[in-house]
Design a protein around this motif. Structure first.
Motif, PDB file in Angstrom:
ATOM      1  N   ASP A  39       1.802   2.865  16.539  1.00 44.37           N
ATOM      2  CA  ASP A  39       1.792   2.281  15.200  1.00 44.37           C
ATOM      3  C   ASP A  39       0.375   1.851  14.821  1.00 44.37           C
ATOM      4  O   ASP A  39      -0.075   2.082  13.698  1.00 44.37           O
ATOM      5  CB  ASP A  39       2.729   1.079  15.116  1.00 44.37           C
ATOM      6  CG  ASP A  39       4.185   1.453  15.336  1.00 44.37           C
ATOM      7  OD1 ASP A  39       4.594   2.556  14.931  1.00 44.37           O
ATOM      8  OD2 ASP A  39       4.905   0.622  15.927  1.00 44.37           O
TER       9      ASP A  39
ATOM     10  N   SER B   7       0.139  -1.798   1.752  1.00 41.87           N
ATOM     11  CA  SER B   7       1.569  -1.676   1.430  1.00 41.87           C
ATOM     12  C   SER B   7       2.078  -0.257   1.697  1.00 41.87           C
ATOM     13  O   SER B   7       3.211  -0.081   2.141  1.00 41.87           O
ATOM     14  CB  SER B   7       1.856  -2.101  -0.004  1.00 41.87           C
ATOM     15  OG  SER B   7       1.179  -1.291  -0.921  1.00 41.87           O
ATOM     16  N   GLU B   8       1.248   0.740   1.471  1.00 38.69           N
ATOM     17  CA  GLU B   8       1.652   2.117   1.777  1.00 38.69           C
ATOM     18  C   GLU B   8       1.820   2.313   3.282  1.00 38.69           C
ATOM     19  O   GLU B   8       2.768   2.960   3.730  1.00 38.69           O
ATOM     20  CB  GLU B   8       0.625   3.110   1.233  1.00 38.69           C
ATOM     21  CG  GLU B   8       0.618   3.197  -0.271  1.00 38.69           C
ATOM     22  CD  GLU B   8      -0.553   3.994  -0.843  1.00 38.69           C
ATOM     23  OE1 GLU B   8      -0.403   4.527  -1.951  1.00 38.69           O
ATOM     24  OE2 GLU B   8      -1.622   4.078  -0.181  1.00 38.69           O
TER      25      GLU B   8
ATOM     26  N   VAL C  31       5.071   0.793   4.446  1.00 39.59           N
ATOM     27  CA  VAL C  31       6.208   1.667   4.151  1.00 39.59           C
ATOM     28  C   VAL C  31       6.292   2.794   5.178  1.00 39.59           C
ATOM     29  O   VAL C  31       7.377   3.105   5.691  1.00 39.59           O
ATOM     30  CB  VAL C  31       6.113   2.229   2.709  1.00 39.59           C
ATOM     31  CG1 VAL C  31       7.139   3.316   2.479  1.00 39.59           C
ATOM     32  CG2 VAL C  31       6.271   1.104   1.698  1.00 39.59           C
ATOM     33  N   ILE C  32       5.151   3.399   5.498  1.00 39.69           N
ATOM     34  CA  ILE C  32       5.124   4.479   6.494  1.00 39.69           C
ATOM     35  C   ILE C  32       5.661   3.989   7.837  1.00 39.69           C
ATOM     36  O   ILE C  32       6.384   4.707   8.529  1.00 39.69           O
ATOM     37  CB  ILE C  32       3.689   5.035   6.642  1.00 39.69           C
ATOM     38  CG1 ILE C  32       3.309   5.821   5.384  1.00 39.69           C
ATOM     39  CG2 ILE C  32       3.556   5.908   7.885  1.00 39.69           C
ATOM     40  CD1 ILE C  32       1.840   6.174   5.293  1.00 39.69           C
ATOM     41  N   LEU C  33       5.313   2.744   8.192  1.00 38.95           N
ATOM     42  CA  LEU C  33       5.748   2.179   9.473  1.00 38.95           C
ATOM     43  C   LEU C  33       7.116   1.502   9.400  1.00 38.95           C
ATOM     44  O   LEU C  33       7.560   0.895  10.371  1.00 38.95           O
ATOM     45  CB  LEU C  33       4.709   1.169   9.964  1.00 38.95           C
ATOM     46  CG  LEU C  33       3.330   1.733  10.294  1.00 38.95           C
ATOM     47  CD1 LEU C  33       2.369   0.609  10.655  1.00 38.95           C
ATOM     48  CD2 LEU C  33       3.426   2.754  11.424  1.00 38.95           C
ATOM     49  N   LEU C  34       7.767   1.590   8.236  1.00 37.02           N
ATOM     50  CA  LEU C  34       9.078   0.987   8.017  1.00 37.02           C
ATOM     51  C   LEU C  34       9.050  -0.530   8.236  1.00 37.02           C
ATOM     52  O   LEU C  34       9.940  -1.119   8.827  1.00 37.02           O
ATOM     53  CB  LEU C  34      10.140   1.636   8.914  1.00 37.02           C
ATOM     54  CG  LEU C  34      10.287   3.154   8.773  1.00 37.02           C
ATOM     55  CD1 LEU C  34      11.267   3.694   9.800  1.00 37.02           C
ATOM     56  CD2 LEU C  34      10.700   3.536   7.359  1.00 37.02           C
ATOM     57  N   GLN C  35       7.983  -1.148   7.722  1.00 35.89           N
ATOM     58  CA  GLN C  35       7.809  -2.597   7.810  1.00 35.89           C
ATOM     59  C   GLN C  35       7.896  -3.200   6.412  1.00 35.89           C
ATOM     60  O   GLN C  35       7.622  -2.525   5.422  1.00 35.89           O
ATOM     61  CB  GLN C  35       6.443  -2.935   8.424  1.00 35.89           C
ATOM     62  CG  GLN C  35       6.226  -2.413   9.812  1.00 35.89           C
ATOM     63  CD  GLN C  35       7.089  -3.116  10.840  1.00 35.89           C
ATOM     64  OE1 GLN C  35       7.313  -4.322  10.763  1.00 35.89           O
ATOM     65  NE2 GLN C  35       7.585  -2.362  11.807  1.00 35.89           N
ATOM     66  N   ASP C  36       8.239  -4.455   6.359  1.00 37.46           N
ATOM     67  CA  ASP C  36       8.257  -5.166   5.092  1.00 37.46           C
ATOM     68  C   ASP C  36       6.809  -5.350   4.623  1.00 37.46           C
ATOM     69  O   ASP C  36       6.001  -5.930   5.364  1.00 37.46           O
ATOM     70  CB  ASP C  36       8.928  -6.523   5.261  1.00 37.46           C
ATOM     71  CG  ASP C  36       8.919  -7.317   3.973  1.00 37.46           C
ATOM     72  OD1 ASP C  36       8.030  -8.187   3.842  1.00 37.46           O
ATOM     73  OD2 ASP C  36       9.763  -7.052   3.108  1.00 37.46           O
TER      74      ASP C  36
END
Length: 100
Positions: free
Chosen positions: A7, A22-23, A26-31
């Motif tokens: 990650d 923020s992108e 999203v790629i890392l499936l995090q808030d």
């Protein structure tokens, strides 16, 4: 926030490609808000990896620009010189404002 080495490598890679925090979240499936909060911590690993990615990318581009300038490309010479002046100015500003 539980992230693995892969990650962190992805953070560096995405930052080098000018993705926003923020992108990347999203790629890392995090808030995105939690990701930003972790980045905002002074010594966070996310911040370190993000900055490394941005600087590695900038270094590669600057090296290419320098190679072109040294090869006689006048436009590259002008851009390289302007970039150096901007960096020198920013460094002076940082020293004055942050007493570094």
């Amino acid at each position: 926030m539980n992230l693995y080495e892969e990650d962190y490598e992805k953070i560096t890679h995405c930052a080098a490609n000018n993705f926003t925090l923020s992108e990347i979240a999203v790629i890392l499936l995090q808030d995105p808000e939690e990701f930003q909060a972790e980045y905002d911590r002074e010594h966070s690993e996310i911040r370190k990896r993000f900055l490394v990615g941005r600087l590695e990318s900038e270094n590669t581009i600057t090296q290419s620009l320098r190679d072109n300038a040294e090869g006689g490309n006048i436009t590259a010479v002008q851009i390289f010189d302007n970039k150096r002046k901007e960096k020198d100015f920013q460094a002076a500003k940082d020293r004055i404002l942050f007493l570094k």
